[in-house]
Design a protein around this motif. Structure first.
Motif, PDB file in Angstrom:
ATOM      1  N   ALA A   1     -12.998   4.540  11.693  1.00  0.00           N
ATOM      2  CA  ALA A   1     -12.998   3.929  13.028  1.00  0.00           C
ATOM      3  C   ALA A   1     -12.799   2.416  12.918  1.00  0.00           C
ATOM      4  O   ALA A   1     -11.999   1.836  13.656  1.00  0.00           O
ATOM      5  N   LEU A   2     -13.489   1.788  11.959  1.00  0.00           N
ATOM      6  CA  LEU A   2     -13.340   0.341  11.778  1.00  0.00           C
ATOM      7  C   LEU A   2     -11.937  -0.014  11.316  1.00  0.00           C
ATOM      8  O   LEU A   2     -11.384  -1.040  11.691  1.00  0.00           O
ATOM      9  N   LYS A   3     -11.366   0.860  10.482  1.00  0.00           N
ATOM     10  CA  LYS A   3     -10.003   0.593  10.005  1.00  0.00           C
ATOM     11  C   LYS A   3      -9.008   0.679  11.171  1.00  0.00           C
ATOM     12  O   LYS A   3      -8.141  -0.178  11.317  1.00  0.00           O
ATOM     13  N   ASP A   4      -9.174   1.703  12.007  1.00  0.00           N
ATOM     14  CA  ASP A   4      -8.209   1.926  13.091  1.00  0.00           C
ATOM     15  C   ASP A   4      -8.317   0.882  14.192  1.00  0.00           C
ATOM     16  O   ASP A   4      -7.316   0.386  14.692  1.00  0.00           O
ATOM     17  N   SER A   5      -9.533   0.580  14.615  1.00  0.00           N
ATOM     18  CA  SER A   5      -9.727  -0.434  15.657  1.00  0.00           C
ATOM     19  C   SER A   5     -11.155  -0.961  15.563  1.00  0.00           C
ATOM     20  O   SER A   5     -12.089  -0.357  16.094  1.00  0.00           O
TER      21      SER A   5
ATOM     22  N   LYS B   1      -0.941  18.557   6.533  1.00  0.00           N
ATOM     23  CA  LYS B   1      -0.368  19.130   7.739  1.00  0.00           C
ATOM     24  C   LYS B   1       0.413  18.017   8.427  1.00  0.00           C
ATOM     25  O   LYS B   1       0.144  16.838   8.213  1.00  0.00           O
ATOM     26  N   ARG B   2       1.350  18.378   9.308  1.00  0.00           N
ATOM     27  CA  ARG B   2       2.176  17.377   9.952  1.00  0.00           C
ATOM     28  C   ARG B   2       1.314  16.351  10.713  1.00  0.00           C
ATOM     29  O   ARG B   2       1.532  15.154  10.628  1.00  0.00           O
ATOM     30  N   SER B   3       0.311  16.851  11.435  1.00  0.00           N
ATOM     31  CA  SER B   3      -0.526  15.948  12.225  1.00  0.00           C
ATOM     32  C   SER B   3      -1.270  14.955  11.337  1.00  0.00           C
ATOM     33  O   SER B   3      -1.401  13.781  11.660  1.00  0.00           O
ATOM     34  N   ASP B   4      -1.740  15.440  10.186  1.00  0.00           N
ATOM     35  CA  ASP B   4      -2.455  14.549   9.259  1.00  0.00           C
ATOM     36  C   ASP B   4      -1.507  13.493   8.713  1.00  0.00           C
ATOM     37  O   ASP B   4      -1.859  12.328   8.580  1.00  0.00           O
ATOM     38  N   ALA B   5      -0.282  13.947   8.380  1.00  0.00           N
ATOM     39  CA  ALA B   5       0.700  13.024   7.808  1.00  0.00           C
ATOM     40  C   ALA B   5       1.035  11.913   8.788  1.00  0.00           C
ATOM     41  O   ALA B   5       1.136  10.748   8.430  1.00  0.00           O
ATOM     42  N   GLU B   6       1.170  12.294  10.079  1.00  0.00           N
ATOM     43  CA  GLU B   6       1.505  11.285  11.092  1.00  0.00           C
ATOM     44  C   GLU B   6       0.384  10.267  11.252  1.00  0.00           C
ATOM     45  O   GLU B   6       0.606   9.089  11.433  1.00  0.00           O
ATOM     46  N   ALA B   7      -0.867  10.756  11.202  1.00  0.00           N
ATOM     47  CA  ALA B   7      -2.012   9.848  11.359  1.00  0.00           C
ATOM     48  C   ALA B   7      -2.123   8.908  10.181  1.00  0.00           C
ATOM     49  O   ALA B   7      -2.560   7.796  10.321  1.00  0.00           O
TER      50      ALA B   7
ATOM     51  N   PHE C   1      -8.546   5.712  17.804  1.00  0.00           N
ATOM     52  CA  PHE C   1      -8.683   5.873  16.355  1.00  0.00           C
ATOM     53  C   PHE C   1      -7.635   6.898  15.899  1.00  0.00           C
ATOM     54  O   PHE C   1      -7.906   8.111  15.884  1.00  0.00           O
ATOM     55  N   PRO C   2      -6.437   6.457  15.512  1.00  0.00           N
ATOM     56  CA  PRO C   2      -5.382   7.418  15.161  1.00  0.00           C
ATOM     57  C   PRO C   2      -5.756   8.347  13.996  1.00  0.00           C
ATOM     58  O   PRO C   2      -5.188   9.437  13.879  1.00  0.00           O
ATOM     59  N   SER C   3      -6.693   7.927  13.147  1.00  0.00           N
ATOM     60  CA  SER C   3      -7.072   8.777  12.012  1.00  0.00           C
ATOM     61  C   SER C   3      -7.981   9.928  12.435  1.00  0.00           C
ATOM     62  O   SER C   3      -8.193  10.856  11.666  1.00  0.00           O
TER      63      SER C   3
ATOM     64  N   GLN D   1      -6.782  17.588  18.579  1.00  0.00           N
ATOM     65  CA  GLN D   1      -5.573  16.783  18.305  1.00  0.00           C
ATOM     66  C   GLN D   1      -5.934  15.424  17.733  1.00  0.00           C
ATOM     67  O   GLN D   1      -6.971  14.862  18.077  1.00  0.00           O
ATOM     68  N   LYS D   2      -5.029  14.886  16.908  1.00  0.00           N
ATOM     69  CA  LYS D   2      -5.188  13.492  16.497  1.00  0.00           C
ATOM     70  C   LYS D   2      -4.890  12.620  17.718  1.00  0.00           C
ATOM     71  O   LYS D   2      -3.984  12.933  18.505  1.00  0.00           O
ATOM     72  N   THR D   3      -5.649  11.535  17.881  1.00  0.00           N
ATOM     73  CA  THR D   3      -5.569  10.760  19.119  1.00  0.00           C
ATOM     74  C   THR D   3      -4.220  10.053  19.310  1.00  0.00           C
ATOM     75  O   THR D   3      -3.838   9.757  20.436  1.00  0.00           O
TER      76      THR D   3
END
Lengths: 318, 239
Positions: free
Chosen positions: A194-198, A312-318, B87-89, B128-130
Motif C-alpha cells: 500500500a505504501l509503495k502504491d500510494s 496470471k495476466r492480472s498479476d502481471a499487469e499489476a 493500490f494497483p498491487s 479484481q486488481k484495482t
C-alpha cells in the motif's frame, strides 16, 4: 500470487537443491556453488522485499551483508564469541544499522534513497580499510583471514565438510525465505504494498509509513546481516573486495532475472544467475558481456523475470 | 465536531490559507467551494496532518494539530483525493481491508469490509486488481477504503471531477447514504454548485485562502461577494 503458489515454487526449488548432494556431493566446486546460491537467494529476497514490495530504492543490501560478515568475524576473532552467538549479534547489529540508514531515507523520495544507501555502500570500504576499521579489527586492506567456522554442539560446519554445511545453509536459507514469505503475506506485506502504491492514500487509511518503512529496513538488514555473518564463517576469510561493484551488479541481475517484486522470483534468480555465471566462466573476459546480453534478452522476453512464466495476466499487469 | 481556529498556512511567501476558522457540526454535510487555487485542498491537507500550520484544529474536543496523517485517520477522520488514489498491487477487497486493518480502532473486521464492499457496490469486482477499475470504480474504492476505517468524518475532495451526469447522480446518492445510513459527517470540496446546493447544509466559500462567507447554500448563492468573486453574474441570472 497466492501463498500456496509461492510456497510450491519455493518448495520445488529448495527440494531440487536438497537432492543435489546425492548426485554431485563429491564435487566440491558444485557444492560450493550450491551453497553460494542458497546464501544469495536470501540476500536477493531481502533486496526484493525492500525494493520490490516496499518500493524503497535501497542500494545498501551488499553493505548490510558486509556489515554482518565483518561484525560476526570481529566478534569471533577479537572477542572469542561463539560463532552462533556472533552470527545472531551480527544480525541484530546490522538491523540497527539498517534502522539508522533507514531514518534519513524516510524523508526522501526514491532516487535520493538510492543515493543515500549507495553512499553507505561506497563509504564502507574506506572505513573498513582505514584507521577506524583497523582499530575495530577489520584487518584493513588485508581483511580478516582466520574466521572460525560455525560450531554447534561441537559439530563444525565449514568448507572442509561441505555436505553437512550445505544442509545447514539450506536450513538457514529456507528459514529466512519462509520468514520473508510470511511477512509478504501478512498485514506487514499489505502495508508495504500500500505504501509503495500510494503512500499518501495508505497514510490516510491509518498506515504508518514511519513504522513500516523502518520495519522493512530492520528486517531485511537483520536477515542479510545473518547471511553475511554465516558467509564469513563459511569462507573463513573476508576482505573489502566484496564491496566492489561485481557483487552489487550480480545481485541486481538476480533480482531482474527472478522478477522485481515477484517473490519467490529472487530465489530462482539467485540460482539461475550464480549457475549461469559459473557456466560462462570459460568465456573469460567475455563472461560479463555475455551475461549482460542474456539479461537484456531476458528482460525483453520476460519483463517480469522468470516469475512471469507463472503469473496470471492480472498479476502481471499489476 | 471539527473546529478550525485561526488556521494559517504559508508556502514561502504564498499564503495558502489565511486566518481561517470554521466549525463542522456532527452529522452535517458541509461543503467547501471556491475558485481554483483558493486553498480548498490545502484545508483538507491541514486537517489530515499532511502539512504543519499556525492555529488550531480540534476534533471531538481533542486537539489534532501536530498529529501525523495515520494517527488522524485512526482518530476517525477519513479522506479521499481529487485524483483517485488506488493500490494497483492489491485487489478491491484487500484495498478496502487496508482501511479496516490499519485505520479502524479495533483492527480488521472482515464483516465490516464485506458490508462496505456491498455498500459501495463493488461486489462483482472484489477479487479484481484495482488498476482494472474504471474512474467511477476507483472513486467508489477510495470511498470504500476510507469508510472501512469506521470514520466519524469523511472528507471528499472533488468527488465529481471527471464524472458524467449519471455517475454524478450515483455518487450523490452514495454520499447521502453515507451520511444518513452510516451516520458519517461529510465534508465535500466541489466545483459543481448544483451538487453542493442539493447535498450540503452549510457551505464555506474561500478565496485566496480566506473565508468569503459561510452559510446555508441558498444564502451563499445569493451573496454578492460570492457572485462577484466565484459564481459570476451568469450564475446569479440563470433563472
Amino acid at each position: 500470487m497466492s501463498s500456496k503458489r509461492m510456497a510450491t515454487i519455493m518448495g520445488v526449488t529448495y527440494g531440487i537443491a536438497a537432492i543435489m548432494p546425492f548426485f554431485v556431493g563429491d564435487i566440491r566446486f558444485i557444492m560450493h556453488i550450491l551453497i553460494m546460491c542458497l546464501i544469495w537467494a536470501v540476500v536477493a529476497s531481502c533486496w526484493d522485499l525492500i525494493m520490490g514490495f516496499a518500493g524503497i530504492f535501497s542500494f545498501g543490501q551488499v553493505a548490510f551483508f558486509v556489515i554482518g560478515a565483518y561484525t560476526s568475524a570481529i566478534l569471533s576473532v577479537q572477542w572469542n564469541v561463539p560463532s552462533v552467538v556472533a552470527i545472531l549479534l551480527a544480525g541484530v547489529f546490522t538491523a540497527g544499522m539498517g534502522v539508522i540508514v533507514g531514518l534519513p531515507c524516510l524523508k526522501l523520495a526514491g532516487p535520493y534513497v538510492a543515493l543515500v544507501t549507495f553512499g553507505v555502500h561506497m563509504t564502507l570500504m574506506p572505513v573498513l580499510r582505514g584507521e577506524i576499521g583497523i582499530a575495530l579489527g577489520s584487518g584493513g586492506s588485508q581483511g580478516i583471514l582466520t574466521i572460525p567456522p560455525v560450531n554447534i554442539l561441537g559439530y563444525t560446519f565449514s568448507s572442509a565438510n561441505q555436505i553437512p554445511t550445505f544442509y545447514f545453509t539450506l536450513f538457514l536459507s529456507v528459514v529466512c525465505t519462509v520468514i520473508i514469505l510470511a511477512v509478504i503475506k501478512s498485514y506487514w506485506g499489505t502495508a508495504f504494498l500500500a505504501l509503495k502504491d500510494s503512500e499518501e492514500f495508505a497514510m490516510s487509511l491509518g498506515v504508518s509509513a514511519f513504522k513500516y518503512k523502518l520495519m522493512v529496513f530492520a528486517l531485511t538488514s537483520f536477515l542479510t546481516g545473518v547471511m553475511g555473518a554465516f558467509y564469513g564463517h563459511y569462507i573463513g576469510m573476508l576482505s573489502t573486495r566484496m564491496l566492489e561493484l561485481d557483487l552489487f551488479c550480480t545481485l541486481m541481475v538476480m533480482l531482474v532475472v527472478g522478477g522485481i517484486g515477484r517473490f519467490p522470483g529472487a530465489i530462482l534468480g539467485a540460482f539461475i544467475t550464480v549457475t549461469a555465471n559459473e557456466l560462462l566462466a570459460p568465456l573469460g573476459a567475455y563472461r560479463a558481456v555475455t551475461l549482460g546480453a542474456l539479461v537484456v534478452l531476458l528482460v525483453l522476453l520476460l519483463p517480469n523475470g522468470v516469475m512471469g512464466l507463472w503469473l496470471k495476466r492480472s498479476d502481471a499487469e499489476a | 465536531m471539527l473546529k478550525a481556529t485561526r488556521v494559517t498556512k504559508k508556502f514561502g511567501e504564498l499564503v495558502a490559507v489565511n486566518d481561517l476558522s470554521f466549525h463542522v457540526q456532527d452529522g452535517q454535510i458541509y461543503g467547501i467551494a471556491g475558485p481554483n487555487g483558493a486553498g480548498k485542498s490545502t484545508v483538507f491537507n491541514l486537517i489530515t496532518g499532511n502539512y504543519g500550520y499556525e492555529g488550531k484544529i480540534e476534533f471531538g474536543g481533542k486537539k489534532i494539530t501536530g498529529l501525523s496523517p495515520y494517527r488522524i485517520a485512526q482518530e476517525g477522520i477519513a479522506r479521499t483525493f481529487q485524483i483517485p488514489q488506488i493500490f494497483p498491487s492489491l485487489t478491491v477487497k484487500k484495498s478496502i481491508s487496508v482501511g479496516s486493518r490499519f485505520g479502524a480502532r479495533n483492527g480488521l473486521d472482515e464483516d465490516h469490509v464485506e458490508k462496505i464492499i456491498r455498500f459501495v457496490e463493488l461486489e462483482d469486482e472484489r477479487t479484481q486488481k484495482t488498476g482494472r477499475l474504471n474512474l467511477l470504480g476507483k472513486k467508489k474504492l477510495m470511498i470504500g477504503a476510507s469508510l472501512a476505517t469506521k470514520p466519524k468524518i469523511l472528507m471528499l475532495d472533488e468527488p465529481m471531477a471527471g464524472s458524467n451526469a449519471t455517475e454524478i447522480k450515483e455518487l450523490m446518492n452514495l454520499i447521502r447514504k453515507i451520511n444518513v445510513e452510516l451516520g458519517v459527517t461529510v465534508i465535500i470540496i466541489e466545483h459543481f454548485m448544483k451538487v453542493l446546493t442539493e447535498l450540503t447544509e452549510k457551505l464555506l466559500i474561500i478565496e485566496s485562502g480566506s473565508m468569503i462567507c459561510c452559510d446555508a447554500p441558498e444564502a451563499v448563492t445569493k451573496n454578492p461577494e460570492v457572485i462577484e468573486s466565484y459564481l459570476g453574474k451568469a450564475y446569479a441570472e440563470r433563472d
